[in-house]
Design an enzyme around this catalytic site. Sequence first.
Site, PDB file in Angstrom:
ATOM      1  NE  ARG A 184      47.865  56.581  39.820  1.00  0.00           N
ATOM      2  CZ  ARG A 184      47.243  57.428  39.376  1.00  0.00           C
ATOM      3  NH1 ARG A 184      47.716  58.490  38.177  1.00  0.00           N
ATOM      4  NH2 ARG A 184      46.044  57.829  39.603  1.00  0.00           N
TER       5      ARG A 184
ATOM      6  CD  GLU B 161      41.654  62.909  40.609  1.00  0.00           C
ATOM      7  OE1 GLU B 161      42.862  63.396  41.102  1.00  0.00           O
ATOM      8  OE2 GLU B 161      41.108  63.182  39.734  1.00  0.00           O
TER       9      GLU B 161
ATOM     10  CD  GLU C 134      46.310  61.819  39.427  1.00  0.00           C
ATOM     11  OE1 GLU C 134      46.234  62.854  39.074  1.00  0.00           O
ATOM     12  OE2 GLU C 134      45.550  60.916  39.059  1.00  0.00           O
TER      13      GLU C 134
END
Length: 408
Positions: free
Chosen positions: A113, A204, A311
């Site tokens: 990522r 997020e 995450e």
Amino acid sequence: MDRKEQNYPLSVARGVRSAPALWREHVSRRRFLGQMASATALAGGLTLGGGLPAALAAPHPAPRQSGRPRPRVLGHDLSTLQQLEDVGKHFSDQGHVLPAEQIVAHHGATFIRERLWVQPPIPYNDLPHILTMAHRIKAAGLHFLLDFHYSDFWADPSHQTTPQSWQGQDLATLAQTVYDYTRSVLGALARQGTLPEMVQTGNEVTAGMLWPQGQIYVNGTERWPQFATLLKAAIAAVRDTSQAIEVMVHIDRGGDNAGSRYFFDHVLAQGVDFDVIGLSYYPWWHGPLSALQANLNDLAPRYGKDLVVVETAYPWTLTDGDSEPNIVNAQTPLLPGYPPTPEGQLAYIRTVRAIVEGVPQGRGRGLVYWESAWIPGVGWEPGAGDAWDNMTLFDRQGRALPSIRCYQ
């Protein structure tokens, strides 16, 4: 949700932006995110007094089925790697010096990522560096997950700052800018044969993106259509580039089922079309492992979508490797049975992996370890140090720890 999270006032839970002052005091991104872990939880206060509208109360139908392959996500975020290499840092595995992406590939990783900023204050995590890293990821035989922040710097539940060059645009213009930018980035990757297999259209985005136009919680109101307009523009750009790219929508609600439901119910009610639910999960901010498991096991059948813990991390030591105070330290409440040692770190990652792989309907796609290689040498902003150096899968000299075997 732990007690600290439950006690946040509703004004904070609706996304009041207080982050810049904290950043000026050199509070790192992740420390501030810890303080705000449920700042946009969306559920507790916002669903009181009537609950969800009827249109949002029931699960939504499963997404369209494309028949495309669904590779397992056993990933590492290596977004700081190039910056570390440029200050002379090296990585090794059992005495063999190798690029970090090759080391993690050798130990079972399937994805890397990378975050992308528009015009960052540091000359990293921009498009030229993404193009270089994409070549390296593919050369290592790995899949690529591209994380669009749609910001010049860190984007998270407390910061979703519109890039400076995009500011002042009305909603329709900004949506077109997002579409054009996303197509441009993916077009550059396509021309060199390194399209990502998966794309995050925002990082997020629990409280929205591209503030103020795409901010959800403003002065006691909720602005889902505005947020969805921008999110749809980003997703349309991905779809128009390649139907083979999976689209992830990412929030920070790993251990918060009510908050996760609240967000995705509203997003889907706006007609947003995406493939994968992405969640951040850090136990000291998002609750015990049982909360993560309960959340994932509910979301998969409710939405019929794959899930990725995109995450997560855990300390291998509580000592500090530089002058920047670590985010996770001796005062941080860690999980019982998972000591801050390389062995405890390895056990934690394997437990999270087992939880994800046990999700109903085979919808648990995997996890991504955040900043596996962020050893001391560069900081989270110019002039700052590294607050993550005890969370890596490499020691301070870049030597692989036993936890590098987490995907084997």
